[in-house]
Write a protein that holds these residues in place. Structure first.
Motif, PDB file in Angstrom:
ATOM      1  N   GLY A   1      61.657 -28.373 -30.009  1.00  0.00           N
ATOM      2  CA  GLY A   1      60.399 -28.360 -29.514  1.00  0.00           C
ATOM      3  C   GLY A   1      59.503 -29.487 -30.052  1.00  0.00           C
ATOM      4  O   GLY A   1      58.588 -29.908 -29.694  1.00  0.00           O
ATOM      5  N   LYS A   2      59.549 -29.509 -31.549  1.00  0.00           N
ATOM      6  CA  LYS A   2      58.522 -30.044 -32.437  1.00  0.00           C
ATOM      7  C   LYS A   2      58.845 -31.477 -32.227  1.00  0.00           C
ATOM      8  O   LYS A   2      57.566 -32.270 -32.081  1.00  0.00           O
ATOM      9  CB  LYS A   2      58.920 -29.852 -33.889  1.00  0.00           C
ATOM     10  CG  LYS A   2      58.218 -28.477 -34.315  1.00  0.00           C
ATOM     11  CD  LYS A   2      58.772 -28.277 -35.839  1.00  0.00           C
ATOM     12  CE  LYS A   2      58.199 -26.942 -35.971  1.00  0.00           C
ATOM     13  NZ  LYS A   2      58.474 -26.466 -37.559  1.00  0.00           N
TER      14      LYS A   2
ATOM     15  N   LEU B   1      56.767 -36.557 -29.771  1.00  0.00           N
ATOM     16  CA  LEU B   1      57.078 -37.587 -29.025  1.00  0.00           C
ATOM     17  C   LEU B   1      55.984 -37.494 -27.979  1.00  0.00           C
ATOM     18  O   LEU B   1      55.642 -38.428 -27.195  1.00  0.00           O
ATOM     19  CB  LEU B   1      58.264 -37.516 -28.108  1.00  0.00           C
ATOM     20  CG  LEU B   1      59.698 -37.801 -29.001  1.00  0.00           C
ATOM     21  CD1 LEU B   1      60.825 -37.648 -28.267  1.00  0.00           C
ATOM     22  CD2 LEU B   1      59.234 -39.241 -29.606  1.00  0.00           C
ATOM     23  N   SER B   2      55.499 -36.398 -27.703  1.00  0.00           N
ATOM     24  CA  SER B   2      54.263 -36.227 -26.626  1.00  0.00           C
ATOM     25  C   SER B   2      52.825 -36.522 -27.501  1.00  0.00           C
ATOM     26  O   SER B   2      51.764 -36.692 -26.880  1.00  0.00           O
ATOM     27  CB  SER B   2      54.387 -34.850 -26.137  1.00  0.00           C
ATOM     28  OG  SER B   2      55.333 -34.453 -25.597  1.00  0.00           O
ATOM     29  N   GLY B   3      52.909 -36.800 -28.777  1.00  0.00           N
ATOM     30  CA  GLY B   3      51.618 -37.123 -29.317  1.00  0.00           C
ATOM     31  C   GLY B   3      51.021 -36.224 -30.344  1.00  0.00           C
ATOM     32  O   GLY B   3      49.946 -36.298 -30.803  1.00  0.00           O
TER      33      GLY B   3
END
Length: 164
Positions: free
Chosen positions: A137-138, A143-145
């Motif tokens: 999740g982290k 990766l999502s910023g």
């Protein structure tokens, strides 16, 4: 007196009788003996015939009994051979079943050991999986910023604190 009477003459054979009178008694005796011998021979022949019949019946019965005993013996030998073959087959089946049973017991022991290991380390594995899900999740958030730089520094400080 000098003359004394002479003693009586000695006894002699009886007076002569006609031979027909005496021979009739002898012939009658001989006829009686012949009749007795004939009767005894007839009786002996009859007894011999009865004994021969009994002997032949006994021999026939003995032959039948021997034949039945021989058949019974051969039937029993055949039955014994069949039972012996069945016994050998059963012993082979028992050995095979014993081998299969030992293999199953080994398999059950392996499964039991595996289950014991799974139960023993369930909590550890559960925690590791939760940590892995959290890390994923982290990673997805990174990766999502998302910025986790502060968290990482704090966690490094916490690690140093725990070491001392």
């Amino acid at each position: 007196d000098s003359q004394v009477a002479p003693p009586p003459p000695p006894a002699t054979a009886e007076a002569y009788k006609a031979s027909s009178e005496e021979s009739g008694g002898v012939i009658a005796m001989m006829d009686l003996l012949v009749a007795d011998v004939t009767k005894e021979m007839t009786t002996a022949e009859a007894e011999e015939k009865v004994a021969q019949g009994n002997y032949e019946a006994m021999m026939k019965d003995s032959a039948e009994k021997r034949a039945m005993d021989s058949k019974s013996l051969s039937d029993r030998e055949g039955s014994k051979a069949d039972m012996q073959a069945e016994l050998e087959k059963s012993e082979g089946d028992k050995a095979s079943a014993s081998t299969d049973l030992m293999a199953l017991e080994q398999y059950m022991a392996a499964l039991h050991a595996e289950c014991d290991w799974l139960l023993e380390y369930f909590e550890v594995r559960k925690q590791a999986r939760a940590d892995e899900v959290d890390s994923l999740g982290k990673a997805k958030a990174v990766l999502s910023g998302a910025d986790f730089s502060l968290l990482q520094r704090g966690s490094a400080r916490a690690r140093k604190f725990l070491r001392h």
